[in-house]
Design a protein around this motif. Structure first.
Motif, mmCIF file in Angstrom:
data_model
loop_
_atom_site.group_PDB
_atom_site.id
_atom_site.type_symbol
_atom_site.label_atom_id
_atom_site.label_comp_id
_atom_site.label_asym_id
_atom_site.label_seq_id
_atom_site.Cartn_x
_atom_site.Cartn_y
_atom_site.Cartn_z
ATOM 1 N N PRO A 229 0.774 -1.389 -0.072
ATOM 2 C CA PRO A 229 0.146 -0.008 -0.012
ATOM 3 C C PRO A 229 0.745 1.194 -0.051
ATOM 4 N N THR A 230 0.306 2.305 -0.316
ATOM 5 C CA THR A 230 0.935 3.560 -0.407
ATOM 6 C C THR A 230 0.389 4.514 1.057
ATOM 7 N N PHE A 231 -0.315 4.147 1.690
ATOM 8 C CA PHE A 231 -0.768 4.802 2.819
ATOM 9 C C PHE A 231 -1.791 3.994 3.542
ATOM 10 N N PHE A 232 -2.069 4.537 4.956
ATOM 11 C CA PHE A 232 -2.892 3.882 5.636
ATOM 12 C C PHE A 232 -3.457 4.953 7.014
ATOM 13 N N SER A 233 -4.379 4.817 7.330
ATOM 14 C CA SER A 233 -4.815 5.709 8.543
ATOM 15 C C SER A 233 -5.174 4.848 9.773
ATOM 16 N N ALA A 234 -4.378 5.114 10.923
ATOM 17 C CA ALA A 234 -4.598 4.473 12.150
ATOM 18 C C ALA A 234 -4.689 5.472 13.254
ATOM 19 N N VAL A 235 -4.722 4.838 14.534
ATOM 20 C CA VAL A 235 -4.826 5.600 15.853
ATOM 21 C C VAL A 235 -3.460 5.432 16.373
ATOM 22 N N PRO A 236 -3.270 6.160 17.347
ATOM 23 C CA PRO A 236 -1.968 6.200 18.244
ATOM 24 C C PRO A 236 -1.541 4.923 18.721
ATOM 25 N N THR A 237 -2.631 4.314 19.272
ATOM 26 C CA THR A 237 -2.354 2.787 19.930
ATOM 27 C C THR A 237 -1.746 1.882 18.740
ATOM 28 N N ILE A 238 -2.135 1.896 17.639
ATOM 29 C CA ILE A 238 -1.726 1.030 16.524
ATOM 30 C C ILE A 238 -0.272 1.397 16.224
ATOM 31 N N TYR A 239 -0.032 2.687 16.204
ATOM 32 C CA TYR A 239 1.254 2.951 15.897
ATOM 33 C C TYR A 239 2.334 2.650 16.978
ATOM 34 N N ARG A 255 4.061 6.000 1.282
ATOM 35 C CA ARG A 255 4.545 7.799 0.940
ATOM 36 C C ARG A 255 4.238 8.565 2.182
ATOM 37 N N PHE A 256 3.018 8.020 2.770
ATOM 38 C CA PHE A 256 2.696 8.900 4.215
ATOM 39 C C PHE A 256 1.645 7.945 4.782
ATOM 40 N N VAL A 257 1.305 8.309 6.210
ATOM 41 C CA VAL A 257 0.486 7.671 6.990
ATOM 42 C C VAL A 257 -0.433 8.869 7.696
ATOM 43 N N VAL A 258 -1.477 8.602 8.259
ATOM 44 C CA VAL A 258 -2.292 9.279 8.809
ATOM 45 C C VAL A 258 -2.720 9.046 10.380
ATOM 46 N N CYS A 259 -2.453 9.904 11.081
ATOM 47 C CA CYS A 259 -2.808 9.495 12.703
ATOM 48 C C CYS A 259 -3.971 10.449 13.166
ATOM 49 N N GLY A 260 -4.925 10.031 13.675
ATOM 50 C CA GLY A 260 -5.865 10.597 14.352
ATOM 51 C C GLY A 260 -6.728 10.025 15.335
ATOM 52 N N ALA A 261 -7.970 10.480 15.630
ATOM 53 C CA ALA A 261 -8.772 9.795 16.757
ATOM 54 C C ALA A 261 -8.694 10.186 18.054
ATOM 55 N N ALA A 262 -7.333 10.181 18.310
ATOM 56 C CA ALA A 262 -6.777 10.546 19.749
ATOM 57 C C ALA A 262 -5.476 11.323 19.570
ATOM 58 N N PRO A 263 -5.171 11.905 20.608
ATOM 59 C CA PRO A 263 -4.019 12.628 20.737
ATOM 60 C C PRO A 263 -2.830 11.793 20.667
ATOM 61 N N ALA A 264 -1.754 12.036 20.017
ATOM 62 C CA ALA A 264 -0.504 11.301 19.980
ATOM 63 C C ALA A 264 0.668 12.304 20.441
ATOM 64 N N THR A 265 1.487 11.509 21.179
ATOM 65 C CA THR A 265 2.695 12.162 21.808
ATOM 66 C C THR A 265 3.882 12.691 20.745
ATOM 67 N N ARG A 266 4.503 13.501 21.122
ATOM 68 C CA ARG A 266 5.457 14.017 20.182
ATOM 69 C C ARG A 266 6.410 12.905 20.020
ATOM 70 N N GLU A 267 6.702 12.199 21.088
ATOM 71 C CA GLU A 267 7.783 11.103 21.104
ATOM 72 C C GLU A 267 7.048 9.994 20.331
ATOM 73 N N LEU A 268 6.157 9.706 20.277
ATOM 74 C CA LEU A 268 5.277 8.640 19.077
ATOM 75 C C LEU A 268 5.649 8.897 17.785
ATOM 76 N N LEU A 269 5.034 10.230 17.464
ATOM 77 C CA LEU A 269 5.084 10.737 16.248
ATOM 78 C C LEU A 269 6.611 10.735 15.493
ATOM 79 N N ALA A 270 7.601 11.167 16.197
ATOM 80 C CA ALA A 270 9.084 10.998 15.882
ATOM 81 C C ALA A 270 9.452 9.748 15.462
ATOM 82 N N ALA A 271 9.076 8.815 16.498
ATOM 83 C CA ALA A 271 9.409 7.461 16.501
ATOM 84 C C ALA A 271 8.875 6.716 15.002
ATOM 85 N N CYS A 272 7.652 7.131 14.903
ATOM 86 C CA CYS A 272 6.906 6.511 13.727
ATOM 87 C C CYS A 272 7.581 7.347 12.515
#
Length: 483
Positions: A229-239, A255-272
């Protein structure tokens, strides 16, 4: 009104290109259109027509998509129902929505007078005449998606075809979707996110959708490598689960992914971003706004800790208690406007008038805008608990507990959880002569609520903390959990 996400429109443009698949079925756009026409003839034989409500209570699978499109082909409205719902929960939604036909796994009748069709009995060939698709007006309802506020029972959010068209087109433009894109869907299709971002935004540009029925980190990564796949959308728990398993996996198709439905931490986003090697676009929205209202951009600065800027065609305001704008950088309630704002709550004009004021959607969330227009969410006015991306509403859980004999007072709040973000916990004050145990409360909840809504802990107290006006002081309860 001709809409680019209708399969009969897409079939003429993309013919034999792959459209949707799951582990059982794979359909091109031409085949998708033919299957939808067959199911619509079956629905028509049940008398379904313009404005009727068809309930679809299925796990993620191609047939859910077929049933939704088939209803739309007849000008009907779809209400997607969580397949994990108990009979009590499903019964409320079916009754409130006025569903006259139900598609579910077993074919068991769930609402008196509304026939059910088992998923295995959905037509693969027309069962009668297949007419032209019914005409659709922009104001015609497409979806009734049920969501709860902090009080009362779940309410039906009325999403029109105009809302759906604008939302899916906006998402596609924001992330530059084309026919070369391929979405791997893991979020449940009874949620607006999966319907708008993964399904409709992808299909309307000729992209393809691969549907997963359930999630495990290793299994999901296997599918990324297999399906490319070229993208997916998921929630922070999945990431959070994916980043622990992704080392050594080939994620180069993304080429990108989408994160939503609940707040994600800066640390998690950077790790992803580091582990997946692609931009992680965090956004924010409500079902009442059809899905998304802000998004960190694909190109340009992505500000970790924010949920991005308003999507094109939408405006964000931050206001005080009198709904007056506050200065940049000041916290207040988040308001949203644009053509994505819902038509209202079904049969509930009072709640609609409280939520949509002069065209502005009151989100009940507290946030602030910076000088560049990026939104940071600060808190939630409502007491909603977000457990692994699933919205849980304390009042619904409290109502279920309150129906147990012996319960005098009850309060449900979210307890921080390292994996799920939050989990519901309950505080109970029993009547003096009652002999309630935590196990009694949990067993009662299990009989009335979906598993994710059942409190993970129950504390029996002699009294609940109250504020000066006599209301239960939930902040104090939350503080005892985080102390």
């Amino acid at each position: 009104m001709t809409l680019d996400y209708f399969p009969w429109v897409l079939a003429a443009r993309f013919t034999d290109s792959p459209a949707v698949r799951d582990r059982r079925t794979e359909l091109t756009f031409t085949q998708l259109d033919a299957r939808v026409a067959a199911v619509s003839s079956q629905f028509a034989a049940h008398g379904i027509g313009h404005g009727d409500v068809v309930a679809v209570m299925l796990p993620n699978r191609v047939e859910l998509v077929l049933a939704m499109f088939a209803a739309w082909r007849l000008g009907a409205v779809v209400t997607p129902v969580n397949p994990a719902f108990t009979s009590v929960e499903a019964g409320h939604q079916l009754e409130d929505a006025g569903a006259v036909l139900v598609v579910n796994e077993s074919g068991e009748e769930l609402r008196p007078g509304a026939p059910s069709i088992a998923v295995g009995d959905l037509a693969t060939e027309p069962v009668g005449p297949v007419g032209e698709p019914a005409p659709v007006a922009p104001t015609d309802l497409a979806l009734l998606i049920y969501t709860s506020g902090s009080t009362g029972r779940p309410k039906g959010v009325m999403i029109s075809h105009a809302n759906t068209d604008v939302m899916t087109a906006t998402i596609g433009e924001a992330v530059e979707l084309t026919a070369d894109d391929h979405c791997l869907l893991v979020l449940p299709l009874f949620h607006a996110n999966a319907l708008m971002v993964s399904l409709l935004a992808t299909l309307r540009v000729g992209g393809q959708l691969s549907i997963l029925e359930s999630f495990s980190a290793s299994g999901f990564l296997d599918e990324v490598e297999r399906l490319r796949p070229t993208f997916f959308s998921a929630v922070p728990t999945i990431y959070a689960l994916l980043v622990t398993k992704v080392d050594g996996r080939d994620m180069s198709s993304l080429r990108f992914v989408v994160c939503g439905a609940a707040p994600a931490t800066r640390e998690l986003l950077a790790a992803c971003e580091e582990k997946l090697g692609v931009p992680v676009l965090e956004g924010y929205g409500l079902t009442e706004g059809t899905c998304a209202s802000t998004l960190n951009p694909l190109h340009g600065p992505r500000k970790a800790g924010t949920v991005g800027k308003a999507l094109p065609g939408q405006r964000i305001r931050i206001v005080d208690e009198d709904l007056q704008d506050v200065p940049t950088g000041t916290s207040g309630e988040v308001l949203i406007s644009g053509d994505v704002v819902m038509s209202g709550y079904l049969g509930n004009p009072e709640a609609t008038a409280e939520t949509v004021v002069d065209g502005w959607l009151r989100t009940g969330d507290v946030g602030r805008l910076d000088e560049d227009g990026y939104l940071t969410l600060v808190d939630r006015i409502k007491d909603m608990i977000i457990r692994g991306g699933e919205n849980l509403y304390p009042k619904e859980i409290e109502n279920a507990i309150g129906s147990l004999p012996g319960v005098l007072e009850v309060a449900v709040v979210g307890k921080p959880d390292a994996v799920l973000g939050e989990v519901p916990v309950a505080f109970i004050v029993p009547y003096p002569d009652a002999n309630l145990t935590p196990e009694d409360v949990i067993d009662h909840c299990k009989s009335r609520l979906t598993r994710v809504k059942v409190p993970t802990e129950v504390t029996i107290l002699t009294e609940l903390p109250k504020n000066p006006v006599g209301k239960i002081d939930k902040p104090t309860l939350r503080n005892t959990l985080s102390a």
